[in-house]
Write a protein that holds these residues in place. Sequence first.
Motif, mmCIF file in Angstrom:
data_model
loop_
_atom_site.group_PDB
_atom_site.id
_atom_site.type_symbol
_atom_site.label_atom_id
_atom_site.label_comp_id
_atom_site.label_asym_id
_atom_site.label_seq_id
_atom_site.Cartn_x
_atom_site.Cartn_y
_atom_site.Cartn_z
ATOM 1 N N GLY A 234 101.497 1.602 -33.717
ATOM 2 C CA GLY A 234 100.659 2.705 -34.155
ATOM 3 C C GLY A 234 101.217 4.078 -33.806
ATOM 4 N N LYS A 235 101.042 5.009 -34.742
ATOM 5 C CA LYS A 235 101.512 6.393 -34.568
ATOM 6 C C LYS A 235 100.310 7.249 -34.190
ATOM 7 N N THR A 236 100.148 7.484 -32.879
ATOM 8 C CA THR A 236 98.913 8.095 -32.404
ATOM 9 C C THR A 236 99.052 9.510 -31.855
ATOM 10 N N GLY A 237 100.152 9.832 -31.187
ATOM 11 C CA GLY A 237 100.219 11.106 -30.484
ATOM 12 C C GLY A 237 101.541 11.816 -30.626
ATOM 13 N N GLU A 238 102.427 11.595 -29.673
ATOM 14 C CA GLU A 238 103.711 12.297 -29.661
ATOM 15 C C GLU A 238 104.494 12.062 -30.943
ATOM 16 N N THR A 239 104.556 10.828 -31.416
ATOM 17 C CA THR A 239 105.319 10.541 -32.631
ATOM 18 C C THR A 239 104.646 11.143 -33.850
ATOM 19 N N LEU A 240 103.317 11.165 -33.858
ATOM 20 C CA LEU A 240 102.603 11.844 -34.944
ATOM 21 C C LEU A 240 103.019 13.303 -35.010
ATOM 22 N N GLY A 379 108.236 -1.354 -45.425
ATOM 23 C CA GLY A 379 108.301 -1.191 -46.876
ATOM 24 C C GLY A 379 108.616 0.217 -47.324
ATOM 25 N N SER A 380 108.882 1.111 -46.394
ATOM 26 C CA SER A 380 109.175 2.507 -46.731
ATOM 27 C C SER A 380 110.059 3.117 -45.660
ATOM 28 N N GLU A 381 110.935 4.017 -46.085
ATOM 29 C CA GLU A 381 111.768 4.766 -45.146
ATOM 30 C C GLU A 381 111.227 6.178 -44.944
ATOM 31 N N VAL A 382 110.053 6.455 -45.491
ATOM 32 C CA VAL A 382 109.437 7.777 -45.367
ATOM 33 C C VAL A 382 108.727 7.873 -44.024
ATOM 34 N N HIS A 383 109.051 8.910 -43.241
ATOM 35 C CA HIS A 383 108.408 9.120 -41.952
ATOM 36 C C HIS A 383 107.645 10.437 -41.888
ATOM 37 N N ALA A 384 107.891 11.370 -42.806
ATOM 38 C CA ALA A 384 107.202 12.662 -42.794
ATOM 39 C C ALA A 384 105.709 12.437 -43.041
ATOM 40 N N PHE A 385 104.888 12.930 -42.137
ATOM 41 C CA PHE A 385 103.463 12.630 -42.184
ATOM 42 C C PHE A 385 102.797 13.137 -43.458
ATOM 43 N N ALA A 386 103.150 14.321 -43.902
ATOM 44 C CA ALA A 386 102.535 14.867 -45.116
ATOM 45 C C ALA A 386 102.835 13.988 -46.327
ATOM 46 N N ASP A 387 104.070 13.522 -46.433
ATOM 47 C CA ASP A 387 104.439 12.644 -47.547
ATOM 48 C C ASP A 387 103.726 11.297 -47.440
#
Length: 436
Positions: A234-240, A379-387
């Motif tokens: 889960g992406k909760t804090g620092e990584t978010l 299933g995705s290489e997208v990491h940008a939160f907005a995208d």
Amino acid sequence: MEPNTAEHAAAATGATWSGGRVGLWLNGARGSVGTTVAVGVHAVAAGIAPPTGCTTEGPALVGVPLPGFDQIVIGGHDVSPTPLVERAEALAGSGMLPQAIVAAVREQLAATDAEIRPGHDPATHEGGQADSVQRLASDIVRFRERHGLAHVTVIDVSSTEALPDDRPEFHDAAALTAALADPGLAPLPPSSVAALAAVEAGAAYACFTPSAGLGLPVLRAIAEPRIAYAGQDGKTGETLLRTVLGPMFTERGMRVLSWSGTNLLGGGDGRTLADPAAVQSKLVSKTRGLRSLVGEHVVAPLHIDNVPDLGDVKTAWDHVHAEGFLSSRITLQTTWSAYDSMLAAPLVIDLARLLSLAGAAGVRGVVPALGSFFKDPWGSEVHAFADQTAALRSWADDVSRRLAAGAESHRSFAPAGAGAPVPAAAASPMPVGGER
């Protein structure tokens, strides 16, 4: 405050869920995150707390039919015998959970605790791991049948494991089947035993930890045609925060030279991650997304330290060094401090609601659009939160339109193997690698 019943959920989202009650089965149900999820679901359903922090209650998903909080039935597996009420009271005593809310949902917590079954414990298990897979899967199936649930979603919120060394069974279903039947072998880590049980039970699945879970290639291949599943850790804090700020530097043409981080935490997570083997999986998942956002060249040292007196509060410090115009120096420092379980719990509830939506649409395979919830978005290489958020909104809207049109059997609204809908399969457990 108005209770978040099905009618309230419809008012909040502008859509009506007609799929019936759904199940949320938690691996690690009596841990800090599992306990917080249970308290939260019951409190929101009773109208004594708002659904603050839930993506599914935000403006991005208006118009999406999702089950109400009072339509979620919780069960799970855990190796701990400590009752859920006792765990909730301990978390309230530490200052994390509000005492008044825990007292108000005590009866509901006791009912949920009655739905928790013993998990797979390698220290006490006798026989082949296939026996455990079958037992865990049967627990999930009986839970679904006992409560007349339309769908069940299994989410792993158990303690982080050390990543296993690679072995041939991780790539060959026949070899895995043979090894699981052998009482002298234990090819799968506990998280993967539980993940395979979810597949056997026909339940949707997500792994909120960096443990192996469904991430082994053979298990992903077995799961792909049979259940809807999402990412890992889960992406909760620092990584978010990193996935929000990283694209900013890139889009402004700045070159990030280094991004250093230090995490301080206590509680059960702190004790678990004090193990060098267990912490390695967490370090890998937290760094992978950063490099994809700002470049493989970035120097990204990261430390996770156990500080027992901090309890369940996690503090993350980041120091970013970037290069600007004419090689000028840019420095950014951030501090993120929060109860990690309180960040995780609403996202676990979100995943249960969204994977129930996927189940109602007959989705099978990985759902890349749920990547915004994970450090490793499968299933995705997208990491940008907005995208990622835009992808989630688009997917949810597409599924909603198909459901509204009565087109659950159509396969065209998502690519095959990427959260595409297929006819629902039978829900009974079946042999590893078997075909329905």
